[in-house]
Write an enzyme that holds these catalytic residues in place. Structure first.
Site, PDB file in Angstrom:
ATOM      1  N   GLY A  41       1.985  -3.820  -8.696  1.00 57.46           N
ATOM      2  CA  GLY A  41       1.837  -2.829  -9.613  1.00 57.46           C
ATOM      3  C   GLY A  41       0.715  -2.041  -9.314  1.00 57.46           C
ATOM      4  N   HIS A  42      -0.534  -2.710  -9.222  1.00 55.31           N
ATOM      5  CA  HIS A  42      -1.793  -2.049  -9.574  1.00 55.31           C
ATOM      6  C   HIS A  42      -2.170  -1.236  -8.451  1.00 55.31           C
ATOM      7  CE1 HIS A  42      -4.628  -4.765  -7.093  1.00 55.31           C
ATOM      8  NE2 HIS A  42      -3.289  -5.399  -7.006  1.00 55.31           N
TER       9      HIS A  42
ATOM     10  N   CYS B  37     -12.051  -9.473  -1.495  1.00 55.30           N
ATOM     11  CA  CYS B  37     -11.846 -10.909  -1.683  1.00 55.30           C
ATOM     12  C   CYS B  37     -12.527 -11.309  -2.964  1.00 55.30           C
ATOM     13  CB  CYS B  37     -11.770 -11.845  -0.560  1.00 55.30           C
ATOM     14  SG  CYS B  37     -13.481 -11.921  -0.120  1.00 55.30           S
TER      15      CYS B  37
ATOM     16  N   THR C  11       8.174 -17.656 -17.503  1.00 53.75           N
ATOM     17  CA  THR C  11       8.375 -16.504 -18.434  1.00 53.75           C
ATOM     18  C   THR C  11       7.708 -15.350 -17.756  1.00 53.75           C
ATOM     19  OG1 THR C  11       8.118 -17.794 -20.069  1.00 53.75           O
ATOM     20  CG2 THR C  11       8.097 -15.683 -20.930  1.00 53.75           C
TER      21      THR C  11
ATOM     22  N   GLN D 188       0.700  -1.262   0.022  1.00 53.04           N
ATOM     23  CA  GLN D 188       0.050   0.129  -0.051  1.00 53.04           C
ATOM     24  C   GLN D 188       0.806   1.353  -0.047  1.00 53.04           C
ATOM     25  OE1 GLN D 188      -3.317   0.385  -0.244  1.00 53.04           O
ATOM     26  NE2 GLN D 188      -4.184  -1.543  -0.147  1.00 53.04           N
TER      27      GLN D 188
HETATM   28  N1  PLP Z   1      -0.802  -6.924   0.655  1.00 51.26           N
HETATM   29  C1  PLP Z   1      -1.757  -5.773   0.856  1.00 51.26           C
HETATM   30  C2  PLP Z   1      -1.355  -4.936   2.097  1.00 51.26           C
HETATM   31  C3  PLP Z   1      -2.738  -5.559  -0.068  1.00 51.26           C
HETATM   32  O1  PLP Z   1      -3.319  -4.274   0.371  1.00 51.26           O
HETATM   33  C4  PLP Z   1      -2.879  -6.426  -1.171  1.00 51.26           C
HETATM   34  C5  PLP Z   1      -3.962  -6.165  -2.072  1.00 51.26           C
HETATM   35  O2  PLP Z   1      -5.004  -5.661  -1.799  1.00 51.26           O
HETATM   36  C6  PLP Z   1      -2.142  -7.526  -1.255  1.00 51.26           C
HETATM   37  C7  PLP Z   1      -1.149  -7.700  -0.400  1.00 51.26           C
HETATM   38  C8  PLP Z   1      -2.095  -8.562  -2.400  1.00 51.26           C
HETATM   39  O3  PLP Z   1      -1.776  -8.027  -3.610  1.00 51.26           O
HETATM   40  P1  PLP Z   1      -2.332  -8.214  -5.057  1.00 51.26           P
HETATM   41  O4  PLP Z   1      -3.722  -7.887  -5.265  1.00 51.26           O
HETATM   42  O5  PLP Z   1      -1.379  -7.683  -6.237  1.00 51.26           O
HETATM   43  O6  PLP Z   1      -2.229  -9.955  -5.042  1.00 51.26           O
END
Ligand code: PLP
Length: 380
Positions: A194-195, A319, A231, A173
């Site tokens: 990344g997102h 989720c 890959t 975050q």
């Molecule tokens: N860790 C934290 C603190 C997150 O907020 C999130 C996604 O909400 C993740 C891990 C999981 O990341 P990803 O969606 O890239 O799998």
């Protein structure tokens, strides 16, 4: 009108990242090959690794590309606990860490009512388990409350009592708002995704310090220094590197703007509901996340009504099933099930505008008034 206030779930892709992804997708080679097309792919992969390493304050060879935060977190936990079997984390980690720790029968450390890890409890656990601890994992900033964890104290305790353990922080975050390189200094393993900062979904990285001895979970072609076979997602990686550059270059300005908008949101809602207090506000918090409990109301109902009016928010972490269980983060902070079942997370991002916030204040205010009146609850 629409207002997207769910930036902690995911962020819109940044134009520079999108451009990088399109350019990279035109390269046909596989970076593992040896002909010219493959070398072009390899060159872009290594350039991106260098860019990410530079921004995270580590060497390029310490950056392992993954499919996102979840994979980075799982690799950090399961890759660390072969010889020293105990994984130790805070009870408020994202499920990507929490469920990996639980699956390995590890230990969870509680938090204060303001959402920061209980350092006394951490010390006791470390004393008890000593060199049996393979990994200590504490997130940089919580994804539901934005509370920034005291990482330098965590590191000191871990090194004192469990010197063989690897120290991991989930910094998913943090980019755009916190200095990840500085806050994670001294940690062996750092996850990003990344997102969460304007890059594409499905790509992330794990910083793995050279001396860590981490073991791979995925076996195959031996890519990513034998730590993550498969890959690599070249387009995603190039785009994430571009997004991280943007996030870091603009961090100061982002913080100022997003902090202003968050204050505006909190002021607007506390004008309507004077008794309302954001969860975690007594601790240092990231400037982007605001989380409330509306005890007696139901998060799903709140979100449905907000959605109908074009305000996009969430109840905590999202989720796959969309099902809402009372947040483990709020329960760990001592909120009752009734309070946690009425939680609402509003997260501002670098593309949020004043108009978005003004609109959200009106809509959230009206929705809460309407649902509370139905249930005979008085707010503020
Ligand atoms: N860790 C934290 C603190 C997150 O907020 C999130 C996604 O909400 C993740 C891990 C999981 O990341 P990803 O969606 O890239 O799998």
């Amino acid at each position: 009108m629409e207002a997207y206030l769910d930036n902690a779930a995911t962020t819109p892709i940044n134009p520079a990242a999108l451009e990088a992804q399109i350019q990279a997708s035109q390269i046909i080679g596989n970076p593992s090959g040896s002909h010219r097309a493959a070398r072009a792919a390899k060159e872009l992969l290594e350039m991106s690794r260098e860019r990410v390493g530079l921004r995270l304050g580590v060497g390029a060879s310490e950056v392992i590309f993954t499919s996102g935060g979840t994979e980075s977190d799982n690799l950090a936990i399961f890759g660390s606990i072969r010889d020293s079997p105990v994984a130790l984390s805070s009870a408020i980690e994202h499920h990507a860490v929490l469920d990996a720790v639980r699956a390995s029968k590890g230990r969870l450390v509680g938090v204060s009512s303001s959402g920061a890890i209980d350092l006394n409890q951490l010390e006791d656990e470390l004393k008890d388990w000593g060199d049996s601890v393979g990994v200590v994992s504490v997130m940089m900033a919580n994804n539901e409350t934005g509370v920034v964890q005291p990482l330098s104290e965590v590191l000191k305790l871990a090194r004192k009592y469990s010197p063989r353990a690897l120290c991991h922080t989930d910094a998913v975050q943090a980019p755009s708002y916190l200095d990840v390189a500085e806050l994670a200094r001294g940690f062996d393993l750092v996850s990003i995704s990344g997102h969460k900062f304007g890059g594409p979904k499905g790509v992330g990285a794990l910083v793995v310090k050279k001396s860590s001895g981490l073991r791979a979970m995925l076996h195959g072609g031996g890519q990513e220094f034998e730590l993550r076979s498969g890959t690599p997602n070249l387009g995603g990686i190039a785009a994430m590197a571009a997004a991280l550059d943007e996030a870091e270059t603009n961090r100061e300005g982002n913080v100022r703007r997003v902090e202003g908008l968050t204050q505006m949101l909190r002021r607007g809602l506390s004008d309507r509901f004077p008794a309302l207090k954001p969860n975690g506000m007594e601790s240092p918090q990231m400037c982007s996340i605001t989380n409330y409990c509306f005890a007696g109301l139901n998060s799903e109902e709140i979100l449905f009504k907000l959605d109908s009016a074009g305000v996009y928010a969430s109840a905590g972490s999202s989720c796959a099933s969309g099902a809402l269980n009372p947040s483990h983060v709020l329960l760990a902070m001592g909120r009752s099930k009734l309070e946690a079942a009425g939680s609402l997370r509003l997260s501002i991002g670098v593309t949020t505008t004043e108009e978005d916030v003004e609109y959200a204040i009106c809509v959230v205010g009206d929705v809460i008034d309407e649902l509370a009146a139905k249930k005979g609850i008085a707010w503020g």
